[in-house]
Design a protein around this motif. Structure first.
Motif, mmCIF file in Angstrom:
data_model
loop_
_atom_site.group_PDB
_atom_site.id
_atom_site.type_symbol
_atom_site.label_atom_id
_atom_site.label_comp_id
_atom_site.label_asym_id
_atom_site.label_seq_id
_atom_site.Cartn_x
_atom_site.Cartn_y
_atom_site.Cartn_z
ATOM 1 N N ALA A 81 64.452 75.090 68.628
ATOM 2 C CA ALA A 81 64.414 74.268 67.411
ATOM 3 C C ALA A 81 65.822 73.985 66.905
ATOM 4 N N ASP A 82 66.673 75.018 66.884
ATOM 5 C CA ASP A 82 68.053 74.821 66.432
ATOM 6 C C ASP A 82 68.807 73.863 67.350
ATOM 7 N N GLU A 83 68.621 74.004 68.647
ATOM 8 C CA GLU A 83 69.313 73.139 69.608
ATOM 9 C C GLU A 83 68.833 71.693 69.502
ATOM 10 N N VAL A 84 67.524 71.503 69.329
ATOM 11 C CA VAL A 84 66.981 70.148 69.174
ATOM 12 C C VAL A 84 67.520 69.528 67.878
ATOM 13 N N ALA A 85 67.517 70.294 66.802
ATOM 14 C CA ALA A 85 68.044 69.785 65.533
ATOM 15 C C ALA A 85 69.517 69.413 65.664
ATOM 16 N N ASP A 86 70.290 70.214 66.392
ATOM 17 C CA ASP A 86 71.705 69.901 66.614
ATOM 18 C C ASP A 86 71.862 68.587 67.373
ATOM 19 N N ARG A 87 70.978 68.328 68.332
ATOM 20 C CA ARG A 87 71.036 67.076 69.090
ATOM 21 C C ARG A 87 70.730 65.883 68.183
ATOM 22 N N VAL A 88 69.770 66.063 67.284
ATOM 23 C CA VAL A 88 69.447 64.991 66.335
ATOM 24 C C VAL A 88 70.645 64.729 65.428
ATOM 25 N N ARG A 89 71.252 65.791 64.927
ATOM 26 C CA ARG A 89 72.414 65.638 64.043
ATOM 27 C C ARG A 89 73.609 65.033 64.765
ATOM 28 N N ALA A 90 73.704 65.233 66.077
ATOM 29 C CA ALA A 90 74.793 64.618 66.842
ATOM 30 C C ALA A 90 74.671 63.090 66.809
ATOM 31 N N VAL A 91 73.443 62.592 66.652
ATOM 32 C CA VAL A 91 73.203 61.149 66.571
ATOM 33 C C VAL A 91 73.290 60.660 65.129
ATOM 34 N N LEU A 92 72.662 61.396 64.199
ATOM 35 C CA LEU A 92 72.503 60.916 62.826
ATOM 36 C C LEU A 92 73.526 61.453 61.829
ATOM 37 N N GLY A 93 74.207 62.502 62.189
ATOM 38 C CA GLY A 93 75.098 63.140 61.235
ATOM 39 C C GLY A 93 74.389 64.289 60.529
ATOM 40 N N PRO A 94 74.952 64.789 59.439
ATOM 41 C CA PRO A 94 74.414 65.979 58.768
ATOM 42 C C PRO A 94 73.166 65.672 57.931
ATOM 43 N N VAL A 95 72.021 65.639 58.586
ATOM 44 C CA VAL A 95 70.751 65.355 57.904
ATOM 45 C C VAL A 95 69.807 66.535 58.110
ATOM 46 N N PRO A 96 68.838 66.709 57.205
ATOM 47 C CA PRO A 96 67.821 67.732 57.443
ATOM 48 C C PRO A 96 66.922 67.298 58.605
ATOM 49 N N VAL A 97 66.545 68.255 59.450
ATOM 50 C CA VAL A 97 65.708 67.960 60.619
ATOM 51 C C VAL A 97 64.562 68.963 60.655
ATOM 52 N N ASP A 98 63.334 68.451 60.746
ATOM 53 C CA ASP A 98 62.147 69.293 60.925
ATOM 54 C C ASP A 98 61.690 69.154 62.372
ATOM 55 N N VAL A 99 61.608 70.274 63.082
ATOM 56 C CA VAL A 99 61.155 70.276 64.474
ATOM 57 C C VAL A 99 59.777 70.922 64.522
ATOM 58 N N THR A 100 58.814 70.197 65.108
ATOM 59 C CA THR A 100 57.460 70.712 65.286
ATOM 60 C C THR A 100 57.194 70.879 66.767
ATOM 61 N N PHE A 101 56.643 72.030 67.138
ATOM 62 C CA PHE A 101 56.244 72.259 68.522
ATOM 63 C C PHE A 101 54.760 71.932 68.636
ATOM 64 N N ALA A 102 54.458 70.822 69.304
ATOM 65 C CA ALA A 102 53.075 70.393 69.464
ATOM 66 C C ALA A 102 52.361 71.213 70.530
ATOM 67 N N ASP A 103 53.130 71.698 71.510
ATOM 68 C CA ASP A 103 52.536 72.502 72.576
ATOM 69 C C ASP A 103 53.659 73.202 73.321
ATOM 70 N N VAL A 104 53.277 74.289 73.996
ATOM 71 C CA VAL A 104 54.174 75.010 74.889
ATOM 72 C C VAL A 104 53.467 75.098 76.230
ATOM 73 N N VAL A 105 54.152 74.677 77.297
ATOM 74 C CA VAL A 105 53.551 74.637 78.627
ATOM 75 C C VAL A 105 54.317 75.573 79.537
ATOM 76 N N PRO A 106 53.702 75.973 80.666
ATOM 77 C CA PRO A 106 54.418 76.849 81.590
ATOM 78 C C PRO A 106 55.736 76.215 82.040
#
Length: 114
Positions: A81-106
């Protein structure tokens, strides 16, 4: 003093480019299998030409950007979640990011669960 939000408004070509850049950045994470719209496709960006990008909703001023993903089992979800949020911020700048895990697969090479 409020911070000015420079993100483009919905329905613009710039908005399309921003949403697509966020989606590409998230999908480039090695643990992300795909984007997911969540229940009823609620996490989505609506773009010109009746197009939508499921799994990414770039928030307006003062709103969080939402990302919903399906990930491979293996890494701790908090780390992903932290890494995904960092990737979003790399595009958008310092914004709040909510990450939802819809599923986890093998993960790759994992034996299927019985």
């Amino acid at each position: 003093m409020p911070v000015e939000d420079s993100r483009p408004g919905p329905g613009t070509a710039a908005a399309r480019e921003v949403v697509e850049a966020v989606a590409a950045a998230v999908l480039a994470h090695p643990e992300v299998v795909r984007l997911d719209g969540g229940p009823f496709g609620a996490v989505a960006s609506y773009l010109p030409g009746r197009r939508r990008v499921l799994g990414v909703r770039v928030g307006g001023p003062g709103e969080a950007t939402e990302v919903a993903v399906v990930v491979r089992r293996g890494s701790p979800l908090a780390v992903v979640a932290d890494e995904v949020a960092d990737r979003v911020r790399a595009v958008l700048g310092p914004v709040p990011v909510d990450v939802t895990f819809a599923d986890v697969v093998p993960g790759a090479g994992a034996a299927p669960s019985p």
